[in-house]
Design an enzyme around this catalytic site. Sequence first.
Site, PDB file in Angstrom:
ATOM      1  N   HIS A  46      55.743  -7.165  43.901  1.00  0.00           N
ATOM      2  CA  HIS A  46      54.484  -6.889  43.477  1.00  0.00           C
ATOM      3  C   HIS A  46      53.831  -6.962  41.758  1.00  0.00           C
ATOM      4  CE1 HIS A  46      51.011  -4.721  45.784  1.00  0.00           C
ATOM      5  NE2 HIS A  46      50.751  -6.150  45.575  1.00  0.00           N
TER       6      HIS A  46
ATOM      7  N   HIS B  59      43.664  -8.053  39.666  1.00  0.00           N
ATOM      8  CA  HIS B  59      43.532  -8.017  41.565  1.00  0.00           C
ATOM      9  C   HIS B  59      42.709  -7.267  41.772  1.00  0.00           C
ATOM     10  CE1 HIS B  59      44.051  -4.357  44.937  1.00  0.00           C
ATOM     11  NE2 HIS B  59      44.785  -5.547  45.034  1.00  0.00           N
TER      12      HIS B  59
ATOM     13  N   GLU C  84      54.644 -12.055  42.908  1.00  0.00           N
ATOM     14  CA  GLU C  84      53.226 -11.609  43.387  1.00  0.00           C
ATOM     15  C   GLU C  84      52.484 -11.723  42.917  1.00  0.00           C
ATOM     16  OE1 GLU C  84      49.790 -10.378  45.614  1.00  0.00           O
ATOM     17  OE2 GLU C  84      51.176  -8.988  44.604  1.00  0.00           O
TER      18      GLU C  84
ATOM     19  N   ASP D 195      47.398 -11.893  41.762  1.00  0.00           N
ATOM     20  CA  ASP D 195      46.139 -12.158  42.091  1.00  0.00           C
ATOM     21  C   ASP D 195      45.424 -12.965  41.659  1.00  0.00           C
ATOM     22  OD1 ASP D 195      46.384  -9.609  44.461  1.00  0.00           O
ATOM     23  OD2 ASP D 195      47.124  -9.535  42.312  1.00  0.00           O
TER      24      ASP D 195
END
Length: 275
Positions: A30, A72, A57, A59
């Site tokens: 993450h 993010h 993962e 963003d």
Amino acid sequence: MIEAPRVGTAPYLRNTAGSPLAGSPLAFSHRGFAPNGGENTLKAFNAAVELGFGYLETDVHASRDGVLMVFHDEDLRRLTGETRKVSDCTAAELARLRVAGEPIPTFDQLLEAFGHAHFNVDVKDPASAALLARAIDRHGAADRVLVASFNGRRRAAVQRMLAAAGAPVAASPGVLGVGAAALLGSLAPLPRSWFRNVAALQVPERHGAIRVVGPNLIRHAHAAGLQVHVWVVNEEADMHRLLDLGVDGIMSDNADVLARVMAVRGIWPQDRPAG
């Protein structure tokens, strides 16, 4: 038993039948691995890859001048001290900022730096949808990107653009889709027609007092050809418990812990190139 998703989304999921990780749960790092800060930086993603992760993962936000940035938060304060939003800054201005001493990367840089990695991408703002679709198409990366967003419209927009370009991409549903799956899936089979454009349900184990992930949801999701990926799981005992329950993937901030859990189970590393 991990079921194969619909044609066109299978390449991203390397744990389906006939794929390199067939039958194994997937491990997602993450925002990379940055125990001392520096999330979503090239250094953090490189640290995750060095641990053995093949799934990262991240963003994305659009800069003021239309460059897709890996970040993010909507604003820059928490990580850089800058008071503006990502969307208020040009890519050149963002490039001068630092997150724990590291520059903010563009999504193009991410795809170029990690040519074998698979990316789970959370689309954070409306302007990012078209930029993400173009980046995926430009790099020929549709087989190694899954598109996610709390806003289902953003996810659907990326999928429509890539489908039109002949490059269908895997996805997980937004809040409404996840909510419908969690409520119905705990009680009854999931109608595949409701989830025809997604390959996985990416969900928290709990939402407040409500348990989202349980045996019924997993069983009904699998029957509908959907995988169940759980975020964000940071404790070793919880990872083992969820894997024993039959989930198909786990996302964690504690990449080192998740790597250890997977290694104990003999399914590590997961960074091998396809083929």
